[in-house]
Design an enzyme around this catalytic site. Structure first.
Site, PDB file in Angstrom:
ATOM      1  CD  GLU A   1      16.252  24.539  37.947  1.00 34.04           C
ATOM      2  OE1 GLU A   1      16.390  23.384  38.378  1.00 34.04           O
ATOM      3  OE2 GLU A   1      17.211  25.259  37.605  1.00 34.04           O
TER       4      GLU A   1
ATOM      5  CB  THR B   1      21.176  23.881  36.481  1.00 33.22           C
ATOM      6  OG1 THR B   1      19.829  23.763  36.944  1.00 33.22           O
ATOM      7  CG2 THR B   1      21.322  25.177  35.701  1.00 33.22           C
TER       8      THR B   1
ATOM      9  CG  HIS C   1      15.064  24.879  42.295  1.00 39.65           C
ATOM     10  ND1 HIS C   1      15.131  24.574  43.653  1.00 39.65           N
ATOM     11  CD2 HIS C   1      16.206  24.375  41.751  1.00 39.65           C
ATOM     12  CE1 HIS C   1      16.250  23.926  43.893  1.00 39.65           C
ATOM     13  NE2 HIS C   1      16.916  23.787  42.767  1.00 39.65           N
TER      14      HIS C   1
ATOM     15  CG  ASP D   1      17.762  23.114  33.849  1.00 41.02           C
ATOM     16  OD1 ASP D   1      16.636  22.570  33.817  1.00 41.02           O
ATOM     17  OD2 ASP D   1      18.223  23.609  34.900  1.00 41.02           O
ATOM     18  CG  HIS D   2      17.833  19.295  35.051  1.00 43.84           C
ATOM     19  ND1 HIS D   2      16.943  18.968  36.053  1.00 43.84           N
ATOM     20  CD2 HIS D   2      18.473  20.417  35.486  1.00 43.84           C
ATOM     21  CE1 HIS D   2      17.046  19.824  37.043  1.00 43.84           C
ATOM     22  NE2 HIS D   2      17.967  20.729  36.739  1.00 43.84           N
TER      23      HIS D   2
END
Length: 649
Positions: free
Chosen positions: A285, A325, A457, A509-510
């Site tokens: 993440e 995501t 996150h 994911d990013h």
């Protein structure tokens, strides 16, 4: 100064409060962003003038219903308990919503450096995760109390000025009320037909664009434009020309097309003996490349990843396709470019696609999607479950029917040592993946697993006592815990009988943020990717520019697989590979080549830029016709294939 007696006194008072508060919010965000924005004083007039237009639009949309009520309310009811109660209550609720949205804008700006967009719309849908996240990240009782107190103060202040009394005691004739309503309605209709959110995006500086917008206006705009039709809003070639160019771009020595025309269905052939290890992909993440020491970080927060990067195959020049995501999931499961609007993961008719899971399924593998939260969020379970993956997640929405065609397994309470709004900690999701791998190995089944982590996150919380940064204090702490959990995962699986025959992929994911002064800030798409434990392949760095969509074609090339493909991804090690990457927002579609960037935008716009990677600088450049044609061919065909079923099995 006392208010003039007029039935619309409260309406205009509310509008004045809205304009004033919005001006203050815009100014505060400007001060916050200015040091890193690259803006100039000359940008300020456009920011405030455009902002005023948007703010007036918000005021009109907020008040037009009340204006109609004031038009039809009989004079005899104007100073009654009913009208006073209705007006005070309506004013208080509308002001409370307004004030809360302004508070929310600051938190949203801190995370994304922008006004509300599709992300905010998504957050409104998935209330459990979002409310829990807010509650764990911020002192929610204090925030709510502050909103209520401030709303009460504004209501008291206008009442003290006599605004409400002026409205209740007025005797405004019907035709004067009709004229006022007609003017307000006319202005609102003009705003609807002449102004849209893209008007703010005509400048070159992304911060200036976002500051000119209004949060509420941007939210509604995102809600109404959840998916954009490429063939309606973007530059086009005729379909045969676009596909012909794409097919030429994707042609390689080891492939041949299995269909003619508007298709990229092809066979990839390798004559060397195929290797068939298990594959576990850990999708991390919000993990920017610059968290790692290898890419310049001096905080020593990723010792594990920096170590295995030297032992495995490290992609040093890879870019995520988007900033969410679900966009990363789209790229990593389908190996396709981003298309405007929502990710395919969130769209209708996204089942039975020609995915990476399908390729592994054809080779006899069992595929499983692991997620630490509830996969109902962002439509993940429905997407993965209807594309051949079994599901292991944290069941919360017990009554939700995802209509999936595979098995769903719940992570039980007994297997959870720590959990926050987004799900179980990374160590716990790895434990679930290890348990599944043990069971599949015992049954003699090769496996391909997609593991989605959540610990990196906000609210950045994780189990206590694991690292030297207290839980919930910083992004750096979450990154360090994420890295620590990876180390524990590798330590545990190194003793397993299936480990020597298992490839582990670590990829983001990013990035952690996408904010920057440019429309597409390329550095904020740079992600790390590591192929670890690949049989018969020496540790190395792959330095060519590439995309998330290229991971599996490159890995399958290393493993010498022969397979059929509908993937846009390429084996970046094959002869003739032309470096490129796709980077996008919800509306802007970027096509990147070394030193060059082309951005396709709605209203059939295309802009070309030079790009200095070392300095992270972009400058407007003359249009590159070949780059433009490559961009259109890539994005137009991807949209066309999904819309017309060309991505299906």
């Amino acid at each position: 100064m006392k208010s003039v007696k007029n039935r619309y006194a409260v309406l205009f008072g509310f509008g004045t409060v809205l304009l004033l508060l919005s001006f203050l919010v815009r100014t505060a965000l400007l001060i916050w962003a200015f040091p890193q924005s690259g803006m100039h004083i000359s940008d300020l007039p456009a920011i405030y003038l455009k902002g005023l237009v948007y703010d007036i639009g918000v005021a009109l949309f907020f008040t037009i219903g009340y204006a109609l009520y004031l038009l039809i309310l009989p004079q005899r009811l104007n100073n009654t308990l009913f009208n006073r109660t209705f007006t005070y209550t309506g004013f208080f609720l509308a002001t409370m919503i307004l004030v809360f949205s302004f508070f929310a804008e600051f938190t949203f700006w801190g995370e994304y450096a922008g006004r509300f967009d599709f992300i905010a719309v998504d957050y409104l849908i998935y209330t459990y995760e979002v409310i829990s996240n807010i509650n764990q990240s911020y002192p929610l009782p204090l925030l709510i109390g502050g909103v209520l107190l401030f709303t009460a103060f504004v209501t008291w202040w206008l009442s003290r000025r006599g605004t409400f009394r002026s409205s209740f005691q007025s005797n405004t004739p019907f035709f004067k009320r009709l004229f006022t309503f007609a003017v307000l309605l006319g202005l609102m209709l003009l705003h609807i037909f002449l102004v849209n959110n893209t008007w703010a995006e005509k400048g070159k500086n992304r911060y200036a664009q976002e500051l000119a917008k209004a949060g509420v206006y941007s939210f509604v705009s995102a809600y109404l434009n959840n998916e954009l039709a490429y063939d309606k809003y973007y530059l086009m070639e005729d379909e045969p020309t676009a596909f012909n160019r794409l097919r030429n771009m994707m042609q390689s020595p080891d492939s041949h097309y299995l269909e003619n025309g508007n298709s990229i269905f092809r066979s990839i052939t390798d004559t060397t003996t195929r290797v068939t290890p298990n594959v576990i992909m850990v999708t991390i993440e919000s993990f920017s490349a610059d968290f790692m020491e290898r890419f310049g970080n001096t905080g020593h927060i990723t010792p594990v990843l920096d170590s295995i990067a030297k032992q495995g195959i490290l992609f040093t020049n890879m870019y995520a396709t988007g900033t969410r995501t679900v966009r990363g999931m789209e790229a990593l499961t389908l190996a396709v470019p981003p298309t405007p609007g929502q990710s395919i993961v969130r769209r209708k008719k996204n089942e039975n696609l020609y995915s990476i899971g399908h390729i592994f399924e054809q080779a006899g593998y069992e595929s499983t999607f692991f997620y630490g939260g509830d996969g109902y969020f962002d439509n993940m379970n429905k997407y993965f479950g209807n594309n051949g993956y079994d599901i292991t997640d944290r069941l919360r929405h017990k009554l939700v029917d995802d209509h999936i065609t595979t098995t769903r397994t719940n992570i039980p309470d007994s297997a959870v040592q720590f959990e926050n709004a987004w799900g179980v900690c990374d160590e716990d999701i790895y434990t679930a993946a290890i348990k599944s791998a043990d069971e599949k190995y015992a049954a003699g089944k090769p496996f391909y697993d997609f593991v989605m982590t959540t610990s990196n996150h906000r609210p950045f919380t994780y189990p206590a006592g694991k690292i030297d940064i207290p839980s919930g204090t910083s992004r750096e702490g979450a990154v360090k815990y994420t890295d620590y959990a990876i180390g524990q995962f590798l330590k545990k699986i190194s003793t397993k009988p299936w480990y020597k025959n298992t490839v582990i992929i670590f990829v983001a994911d990013h990035c952690a943020s996408s904010a920057g002064k440019n429309e597409i800030e390329i550095s904020k798409y740079h992600i790390p990717a590591i192929l670890y434990n690949v049989p018969n392949v020496a540790p190395q760095e792959i330095n060519v520019m590439c995309s998330q969509i290229d991971i599996y074609p490159t890995l399958l090339g290393m493993l010498h697989w022969t397979y059929n493909s509908k993937l846009y991804g390429r084996n970046v090690l094959e002869p003739g590979y032309q470096p490129r990457a796709m980077v996008s927002t919800y509306q802007k579609l970027g096509y990147l080549e070394p030193g060059k960037l082309l951005i396709l935008s709605p209203q059939q716009k295309a802009e070309c830029f030079s790009w200095n990677a070392a300095k992270n600088e972009q400058h407007a450049a003359p249009m590159d016709s070949a780059l433009l044609k490559n961009s259109i061919a890539t994005y137009q065909t991807a949209y066309s294939l999904f819309r017309n079923g060309g991505m299906a099995k």
